[in-house]
Scaffold this active site. Structure first.
Site, short mmCIF file in Angstrom:
data_model
loop_
_atom_site.label_atom_id
_atom_site.label_comp_id
_atom_site.label_asym_id
_atom_site.label_seq_id
_atom_site.Cartn_x
_atom_site.Cartn_y
_atom_site.Cartn_z
CB CYS A 151 5.25 -28.83 -22.79
SG CYS A 151 3.72 -28.24 -22.04
CB ALA A 152 2.62 -32.82 -23.96
#
Length: 709
Positions: free
Chosen positions: A25-26
């Site tokens: 993810c981020a």
């Protein structure tokens, strides 16, 4: 991060052979491992560039990297030792990343601590939740028919041998379409959840519901399967083997069991059959195996399981309707959050199909109305305390409950957040159950309160219950008692209740302090009152920041980060994710959003705009590097429900929309919407402090950052 560090991360999780899938993810790498015990948290955290590691249930393991996670992911995938595992590790269809979509840690209860139990609850929930709307609509048609029969406009619409006029018969079909074909809907959802082609699951179950299939039993007498009167089947010889043929209308256990077997079979076939032949032969072989297996074995077993559970509950109710009327309302508040109520719903449908009535929904109504009464009490207090956010939450939850009979918005939005509510709600449940139990004894009701249709227990479905008078008294008692207990005793802990008052007092003191000593602090060359040069008016919370962050002589200037959302500011440690809650990514706060758009918290540049829309990294002009993570584990939605407004490198100002999100999609998938707002480069500053907790609007001051002297 150097490639040797990437290799060290792979070694820390047990080597490439232990990696079933890898996504990111981020801020973090998300590993699905074959054996979670082989991963070492200590070894992963010792790797240079790794901010933290989080082992999870279900052989899942997260490695927190920060903003450079994409580069680390690429380096890992480029490792020579990952070549053999690249397909699975990249989250291809042969990996397990799709099955990992909704997995997340639960702070309490058995979910999240046992992977199999977590998967079972999600399987049951996701098999039913998509069709709740259809079930709710059908239940209102049923209630309308019951009301018309009570008013003697039509004859007893569901009595044996009754023929309705064509106009009313057509209205009757409007609910039968849902319940007759319910097994097909469940088969579709359950097959999709388990990782198989949902239309294949639909087709397998559809064979058992064809008129031609049931016609095989024409002229054959039905017998009770294993002695259960609720499981009537006709035994016919097919290929020299005995095939039990039952009426599968409204049955839910057969499609659930069928999907549970279809899922592993489907995945196994995909591993055996070459990719270029899978489109044809995987569905064909799955149907070839599963249709006879379901007809001969799985379907009858499902009928038997449902009948066994229904018989057990019926025996308890027959033995003592009084005890049953108390047990059900007191058990449901704990069953619903765990997902255990879905099998009971299936038994209600089976009771109506086999007995002609159901005896569970009446006592269940006592629980539902106690739940709604507690929500009404919270709403009353929110109005009195002028708590705008809670008023919105409670109003929506109460409307969903009283009009739709849906308790989840009340439970997850309010009751499970405040531990004082449950004991008071249980008193309401007990009150309703006692009224039903004592009333059944006085009136001589052998089965207690019954209904001849499956309905959601709301105000609109009251006419479906018999006797209606006793039911009204019971649900009213449950509602009023729970509501009054919440109103008189409150729903917040003393510390929670004191927080708004403290914040108000702090704001007043800050305003006084600001009037007495004006602080010539600047934020990126702008006055503290103006957020990032936008000239925004000072919100009440801004005065609080002035007092809290008032610098001593020689201390650096103050900077501000604005709120990116409308909602309620809460401490970071309340986020249901150990990485954010533990401050691994950095200090900040979290926001429970009430709106559906995320805005830029300051003037600057978009450093990282995730295409999935779930996270944004911003480099603000005042020097702060800010991460906004919309919800928890929402990366698994793969962009569904998100409308991204910006790209990497875009220039933004305070109030520039970054992304809009569909709350319904996120909530339906089961992910929390709580949004952490983190300062990633906090080590470059002296302090990072929240302005104030409580309600906020986008553009209002959120964080105050003190530069180093």
């Amino acid at each position: 991060m150097a490639s040797n560090s990437a290799s060290d991360i792979v070694d820390a999780v047990g080597g490439p052979g232990n990696i079933a899938s890898l996504t990111h993810c981020a801020t973090r790498l998300r590993f699905q491992l074959h054996d979670g015990d082989k991963a070492s948290k200590e070894a992963a955290e010792a790797v240079p560039g790794v901010l933290g590691a989080v082992p999870q249930a279900g052989d899942r393991f997260q490695v927190v990297i920060g903003g450079g996670v994409q580069n680390v992911y690429n380096e890992i995938m480029a490792l020579p030792e990952m070549a053999g595992a690249a397909g699975a590790a990249a989250g291809g269809r042969d990996g397990e990343s799709d099955a990992d979509i909704k997995a997340r840690e639960r702070a309490k209860g058995p979910r999240g601590t046992n992977a199999w139990l977590d998967s079972l609850f999600e399987f049951l929930s996701d098999s039913f939740r998509p069709i709740l709307g259809a079930l709710l609509g059908a239940s209102l048609f049923i209630t309308f028919m019951a009301l018309m029969a009570t008013l003697e406009v039509i004859p007893a619409w569901n009595a044996p041998g009754v023929t309705l006029p064509p106009s009313w018969a057509f209205v009757n079909l409007m609910w039968q379409c849902v319940f007759v074909f319910l097994p097909l809907m469940v088969a579709y959802n359950a097959s999709a959840k388990i990782g198989a082609d949902p239309w294949v699951g639909f087709a397998i179950m559809a064979v058992l519901m064809l008129p031609g299939f049931t016609g095989l039993a024409a002229g054959v007498d039905k017998t009770a399967l294993f002695g259960f009167e609720q499981a009537q089947v006709a035994i016919v010889q097919v290929w020299g083997l005995p095939m039990p043929i039952a009426d599968y209308s409204s049955q839910v256990f057969p499609p659930l069991l069928m999907a549970a077997v279809l899922g592993p079979l489907y995945k196994g076939l995909k591993k055996l059959i070459p990719d270029n032949l899978q489109l044809i032969f995987v569905p064909f072989l799955a149907m070839l195996i599963m249709i006879p297996l379901t007809a001969f074995l799985i379907g009858p077993i499902g009928v038997y399981v449902g009948a066994g559970l229904a018989s057990a509950l019926a025996a308890i109710n027959t033995f003592s309707p009084f005890i049953f009327a108390i047990i059900i309302p007191l058990a449901y508040p704990f069953m619903v959050p765990l997902g255990l109520h879905w099998p009971i719903n299936a038994i209600m449908l089976l009771n109506i199909q086999t007995l002609g009535y159901d005896f569970i929904q009446g006592p269940m109504g006592a629980w539902n109305f106690a739940c709604f009464g507690a929500t009404a009490g919270v709403l009353f207090l929110a109005w009195r305390e002028k708590d705008k956010d809670m008023k919105q939450t409670a109003t929506g939850a109460l409307a969903a409950g009283l009009l739709g009979g849906i308790s989840e918005p009340s439970l997850y939005g309010i009751h499970l957040r405040y531990k004082r509510i449950y004991p008071r709600m249980l008193v309401g449940c007990l009150t309703g159950g006692l009224i039903i139990g004592i009333g059944s004894l006085i009136l001589g009701l052998p089965n207690g309160i019954t209904t001849q249709a499956f309905v959601f227990t709301s105000l609109l479905t009251i006419p479906a219950f018999d006797p209606i008078g006793l039911y009204i008294i019971a649900v009213a008692g449950a509602f009023i008692v729970a509501m009054l207990l919440i109103i008189f005793s409150g729903y917040k802990d003393p510390a929670d209740a004191a927080a708004p008052a403290a914040a108000t007092a702090g704001a007043g003191a800050a305003t006084t302090g600001a009037a007495r000593d004006t602080i010539p602090a600047v934020a990126g060359g702008q006055e503290l009152a103006g957020v990032a040069g936008e000239g925004a008016a000072v919100a009440p919370a801004a005065a609080t920041a002035t007092a809290v962050a008032e610098p001593d002589a020689g201390v650096g200037a103050l900077l501000q980060v604005a709120s990116p959302l409308d909602g309620t500011v809460v401490p970071l440690d309340t986020v249901p994710d150990p990485v954010f809650a533990g401050g691994v990514m950095g200090p900040g706060v979290a926001i429970e959003p009430t709106g559906d758009t995320v805005y830029s918290p300051g003037a600057g540049v978009v450093a990282a705009a995730q295409p999935t829309g779930h996270a944004f990294g911003l480099q603000l002009d005042n020097g702060a590097e800010v991460l906004i993570h919309v919800g928890i584990d929402t990366v698994n939605l793969k962009g569904e429900g998100f409308d991204v407004k910006v790209r990497n490198g875009d220039r933004v100002e305070v109030g520039t929309p970054l992304v809009s999100f569909d709350r319904a999609v996120i909530e339906k998938a089961g992910y929390p919407l709580i949004t952490p707002v983190i300062v990633l480069n906090a080590d470059q500053f002296d302090t990072v402090d929240p302005v104030a907790l409580g309600p906020t609007t986008h553009g209002a001051p959120l964080l105050v950052i003190q530069q180093k002297a």
